[in-house]
Design a protein around this motif. Structure first.
Motif, PDB file in Angstrom:
ATOM      1  N   ASP A   7      -6.874   5.053   3.492  1.00 47.38           N
ATOM      2  CA  ASP A   7      -7.716   6.237   3.299  1.00 47.38           C
ATOM      3  C   ASP A   7      -6.993   7.294   2.470  1.00 47.38           C
ATOM      4  OD1 ASP A   7      -9.747   5.100   4.764  1.00 47.38           O
ATOM      5  OD2 ASP A   7      -9.289   6.172   6.627  1.00 47.38           O
ATOM      6  N   SER A   8      -5.709   7.471   2.721  1.00 46.71           N
ATOM      7  CA  SER A   8      -4.923   8.466   1.972  1.00 46.71           C
ATOM      8  C   SER A   8      -4.796   8.061   0.510  1.00 46.71           C
ATOM      9  CB  SER A   8      -3.533   8.619   2.596  1.00 46.71           C
ATOM     10  OG  SER A   8      -3.621   9.077   3.931  1.00 46.71           O
ATOM     11  N   LEU A   9      -4.568   6.775   0.279  1.00 46.98           N
ATOM     12  CA  LEU A   9      -4.452   6.277  -1.090  1.00 46.98           C
ATOM     13  C   LEU A   9      -5.759   6.464  -1.843  1.00 46.98           C
ATOM     14  CD1 LEU A   9      -3.089   4.754  -3.405  1.00 46.98           C
ATOM     15  CD2 LEU A   9      -3.622   2.609  -2.213  1.00 46.98           C
ATOM     16  N   LEU A  10      -6.866   6.122  -1.206  1.00 44.50           N
ATOM     17  CA  LEU A  10      -8.170   6.263  -1.849  1.00 44.50           C
ATOM     18  C   LEU A  10      -8.517   7.722  -2.115  1.00 44.50           C
ATOM     19  CD1 LEU A  10     -10.151   3.541   0.142  1.00 44.50           C
ATOM     20  CD2 LEU A  10      -9.472   3.441  -2.270  1.00 44.50           C
ATOM     21  N   SER A  11      -8.062   8.609  -1.236  1.00 43.31           N
ATOM     22  CA  SER A  11      -8.304  10.046  -1.448  1.00 43.31           C
ATOM     23  C   SER A  11      -7.553  10.550  -2.669  1.00 43.31           C
ATOM     24  CB  SER A  11      -7.887  10.841  -0.199  1.00 43.31           C
ATOM     25  OG  SER A  11      -8.698  10.516   0.908  1.00 43.31           O
ATOM     26  N   LEU A  12      -6.288  10.135  -2.797  1.00 41.16           N
ATOM     27  CA  LEU A  12      -5.512  10.526  -3.979  1.00 41.16           C
ATOM     28  C   LEU A  12      -6.151   9.972  -5.246  1.00 41.16           C
ATOM     29  CD1 LEU A  12      -1.697  10.139  -3.131  1.00 41.16           C
ATOM     30  CD2 LEU A  12      -2.971  12.242  -3.572  1.00 41.16           C
ATOM     31  N   ALA A  31       0.832  -1.207   0.000  1.00 42.34           N
ATOM     32  CA  ALA A  31       0.000   0.000   0.000  1.00 42.34           C
ATOM     33  C   ALA A  31       0.862   1.251   0.000  1.00 42.34           C
ATOM     34  CB  ALA A  31      -0.929  -0.011   1.215  1.00 42.34           C
ATOM     35  N   VAL A  32       2.008   1.189   0.687  1.00 38.74           N
ATOM     36  CA  VAL A  32       2.938   2.330   0.667  1.00 38.74           C
ATOM     37  C   VAL A  32       3.465   2.540  -0.747  1.00 38.74           C
ATOM     38  CG1 VAL A  32       5.139   3.214   1.533  1.00 38.74           C
ATOM     39  CG2 VAL A  32       3.593   2.008   3.087  1.00 38.74           C
ATOM     40  N   GLY A  33       3.829   1.442  -1.420  1.00 38.73           N
ATOM     41  CA  GLY A  33       4.302   1.542  -2.798  1.00 38.73           C
ATOM     42  C   GLY A  33       3.239   2.077  -3.727  1.00 38.73           C
ATOM     43  N   MET A  34       2.008   1.622  -3.557  1.00 39.32           N
ATOM     44  CA  MET A  34       0.897   2.109  -4.382  1.00 39.32           C
ATOM     45  C   MET A  34       0.668   3.601  -4.155  1.00 39.32           C
ATOM     46  SD  MET A  34      -1.593  -1.151  -3.648  1.00 39.32           S
ATOM     47  CE  MET A  34      -3.033  -0.579  -4.551  1.00 39.32           C
ATOM     48  N   ARG A  93      -4.554  -9.072   1.078  1.00 33.73           N
ATOM     49  CA  ARG A  93      -3.926  -7.762   0.909  1.00 33.73           C
ATOM     50  C   ARG A  93      -3.684  -7.091   2.262  1.00 33.73           C
ATOM     51  NH1 ARG A  93      -0.870  -4.090  -1.307  1.00 33.73           N
ATOM     52  NH2 ARG A  93      -1.437  -5.030  -3.313  1.00 33.73           N
ATOM     53  N   GLN A  94      -4.648  -7.113   3.118  1.00 33.67           N
ATOM     54  CA  GLN A  94      -4.528  -6.479   4.425  1.00 33.67           C
ATOM     55  C   GLN A  94      -3.451  -7.168   5.270  1.00 33.67           C
ATOM     56  OE1 GLN A  94      -8.508  -6.496   6.019  1.00 33.67           O
ATOM     57  NE2 GLN A  94      -9.298  -5.134   4.416  1.00 33.67           N
ATOM     58  N   SER A  95      -3.402  -8.486   5.211  1.00 33.63           N
ATOM     59  CA  SER A  95      -2.373  -9.222   5.950  1.00 33.63           C
ATOM     60  C   SER A  95      -0.982  -8.891   5.421  1.00 33.63           C
ATOM     61  CB  SER A  95      -2.627 -10.726   5.838  1.00 33.63           C
ATOM     62  OG  SER A  95      -3.853 -11.081   6.437  1.00 33.63           O
ATOM     63  N   PHE A  96      -0.870  -8.760   4.119  1.00 36.70           N
ATOM     64  CA  PHE A  96       0.419  -8.398   3.513  1.00 36.70           C
ATOM     65  C   PHE A  96       0.854  -7.010   3.961  1.00 36.70           C
ATOM     66  CE2 PHE A  96       2.186  -6.167  -0.354  1.00 36.70           C
ATOM     67  CZ  PHE A  96       3.509  -6.539  -0.135  1.00 36.70           C
ATOM     68  N   ASP A  97      -0.031  -6.039   3.883  1.00 42.42           N
ATOM     69  CA  ASP A  97       0.345  -4.684   4.272  1.00 42.42           C
ATOM     70  C   ASP A  97       0.665  -4.600   5.768  1.00 42.42           C
ATOM     71  OD1 ASP A  97       0.284  -3.373   1.794  1.00 42.42           O
ATOM     72  OD2 ASP A  97      -1.893  -3.245   1.850  1.00 42.42           O
ATOM     73  N   ASP A  98      -0.037  -5.367   6.587  1.00 39.02           N
ATOM     74  CA  ASP A  98       0.285  -5.420   8.014  1.00 39.02           C
ATOM     75  C   ASP A  98       1.692  -5.967   8.224  1.00 39.02           C
ATOM     76  OD1 ASP A  98      -2.121  -4.363   8.857  1.00 39.02           O
ATOM     77  OD2 ASP A  98      -3.070  -6.318   9.169  1.00 39.02           O
ATOM     78  N   ALA A  99       2.054  -6.986   7.438  1.00 37.29           N
ATOM     79  CA  ALA A  99       3.393  -7.564   7.557  1.00 37.29           C
ATOM     80  C   ALA A  99       4.471  -6.551   7.180  1.00 37.29           C
ATOM     81  CB  ALA A  99       3.494  -8.810   6.668  1.00 37.29           C
ATOM     82  N   VAL A 100       4.202  -5.750   6.150  1.00 33.45           N
ATOM     83  CA  VAL A 100       5.161  -4.721   5.731  1.00 33.45           C
ATOM     84  C   VAL A 100       5.318  -3.667   6.820  1.00 33.45           C
ATOM     85  CG1 VAL A 100       5.585  -2.860   4.078  1.00 33.45           C
ATOM     86  CG2 VAL A 100       4.760  -5.086   3.273  1.00 33.45           C
ATOM     87  N   LEU A 101       4.217  -3.179   7.349  1.00 31.02           N
ATOM     88  CA  LEU A 101       4.277  -2.148   8.394  1.00 31.02           C
ATOM     89  C   LEU A 101       4.991  -2.671   9.631  1.00 31.02           C
ATOM     90  CD1 LEU A 101       0.675  -0.641   8.106  1.00 31.02           C
ATOM     91  CD2 LEU A 101       2.812   0.279   7.178  1.00 31.02           C
ATOM     92  N   GLN A 102       4.730  -3.906   9.982  1.00 34.10           N
ATOM     93  CA  GLN A 102       5.368  -4.486  11.162  1.00 34.10           C
ATOM     94  C   GLN A 102       6.868  -4.672  10.934  1.00 34.10           C
ATOM     95  OE1 GLN A 102       3.594  -8.158  12.469  1.00 34.10           O
ATOM     96  NE2 GLN A 102       5.116  -8.512  14.068  1.00 34.10           N
ATOM     97  N   ALA A 103       7.252  -5.153   9.767  1.00 33.07           N
ATOM     98  CA  ALA A 103       8.668  -5.398   9.481  1.00 33.07           C
ATOM     99  C   ALA A 103       9.476  -4.112   9.517  1.00 33.07           C
ATOM    100  CB  ALA A 103       8.809  -6.076   8.117  1.00 33.07           C
TER     101      ALA A 103
END
Length: 263
Positions: free
Chosen positions: A247-252, A156-159, A225-235
C-alpha cells in the motif's frame, strides 16, 4: 552502496560511430553487444540487443592485421566536428586509450533506469555487457553475493526504496541520477542472513526470473511476487505486513504519476 560501484552508463554523443548501422564492414572482432535503453529490458535477467563498435587496437595494429573494414570505419569519423567546430577526436579523447575506443569500464553486471515509468526493477545481465548512458551501471564489490543482492533490490522493500529516492518530473517518470543513488541507495543487509535464509530468498526469487517484468500494480498481484516478498520479510524477521508495504509503495507511485513540473 557499500556492496556496489554505481556509475552512469557510457556517455556517448556520437552514436553514428559507436552504434554502426547494417553494412558497416567492421570486422566481427570489434563488434560487441550493448544494452542501449530500458525499453530493451523485458525481464529481471536481460541480454543486450544492440551492436556497438568496440576497438582497443591501435591503427598500426589494425593495419598489420589487415583489418581494413575497421580502419575505413574509423577514417569516416577522423575529420568529423560537432556544431561548435570541435573535432570528434578531441571530444572523445581519454588518457590511456584511443579516441575511438569504448572502454571495458563501461560494462555492467546489473542495471537500472534513470527514468522509471510504470515498472520498477533492477535487471541483471546474463553476462557483463556494455551499457548506454540512459541506464545506471552497477557492479558488485569483491565478496558480494550478487544473486542475493539482485533479489533484495527487487523485493517490495527494494522497490519502495527506489521509488522514495527519486521524484516525479512530469508525465509519470521517476527522476533518478547516479549521484543521488550514491548518497541515498540502501537495501536490506545481506550480512544479516544465514545460509538457510539466503537460500530461501533465492528460491522464492527464482520464478520471477522466468517471466516478464510487470507494471507495479500488476506485479504486486502476482502469486510468485507475494511469496517472494513473504520470504524476504520472514528471513529478516521484519514485523510489518506485506500488504502495508504494498500500500505504501502504491501510494508513492500514485503521487509520482500525478506530479507536474513547472516550466
Amino acid at each position: 552502496k557499500d556492496h556496489f560501484d554505481i556509475t552512469r552508463g557510457m556517455r556517448r554523443g556520437w552514436n553514428d560511430l559507436f552504434y554502426p548501422a547494417d553494412g558497416h564492414g567492421i570486422e566481427d572482432d570489434y563488434i560487441e553487444a550493448v544494452l542501449k535503453s530500458p525499453t530493451e529490458i523485458d525481464g529481471l535477467i536481460s541480454s543486450p540487443k544492440t551492436d556497438a563498435f568496440c576497438c582497443s587496437r591501435t591503427m598500426e595494429e589494425l593495419r598489420n592485421l589487415g583489418h581494413t573494414g575497421t580502419l575505413n570505419w574509423i577514417a569516416r569519423f577522423e575529420d568529423a566536428v560537432n556544431t561548435d567546430g570541435k573535432p570528434l577526436t578531441e571530444i572523445l579523447a581519454k588518457s590511456g586509450q584511443m579516441w575511438y575506443e569504448m572502454s571495458a569500464s563501461s560494462m555492467a553486471e546489473i542495471v537500472m533506469s534513470l527514468g522509471f515509468g510504470d515498472r520498477l526493477f533492477i535487471s541483471k545481465l546474463a553476462e557483463p555487457a556494455f551499457v548506454d548512458q540512459r541506464l545506471i551501471r552497477i557492479n558488485s564489490n569483491d565478496g558480494v553475493d550478487l544473486d542475493l543482492c539482485h533479489a533484495l533490490l527487487n523485493s517490495a522493500v527494494g522497490m519502495f526504496i527506489i521509488e522514495g529516492m527519486g521524484f516525479g518530473r512530469g508525465q509519470g517518470v521517476l527522476d533518478l541520477n547516479k549521484d543521488r543513488m550514491g548518497k541515498f541507495m540502501h537495501m536490506l543487509d545481506p550480512a544479516a542472513l544465514n545460509e538457510t535464509q539466503t537460500q530461501s530468498i533465492k528460491d522464492a526469487f527464482s520464478p520471477l526470473l522466468e517471466r516478464e517484468i510487470l507494471d507495479v500494480a500488476d506485479e504486486l498481484e502476482e502469486e510468485d511476487r507475494q511469496s517472494f516478498d513473504d520470504a524476504v520479510l520472514q528471513a529478516f524477521c521484519l514485523n510489518v505486513a506485506r500488504e502495508t508495504i504494498y500500500d505504501s509503495l502504491l501510494s508513492l507511485l500514485a503521487i509520482r504519476q500525478t506530479a507536474t513540473v513547472d516550466v
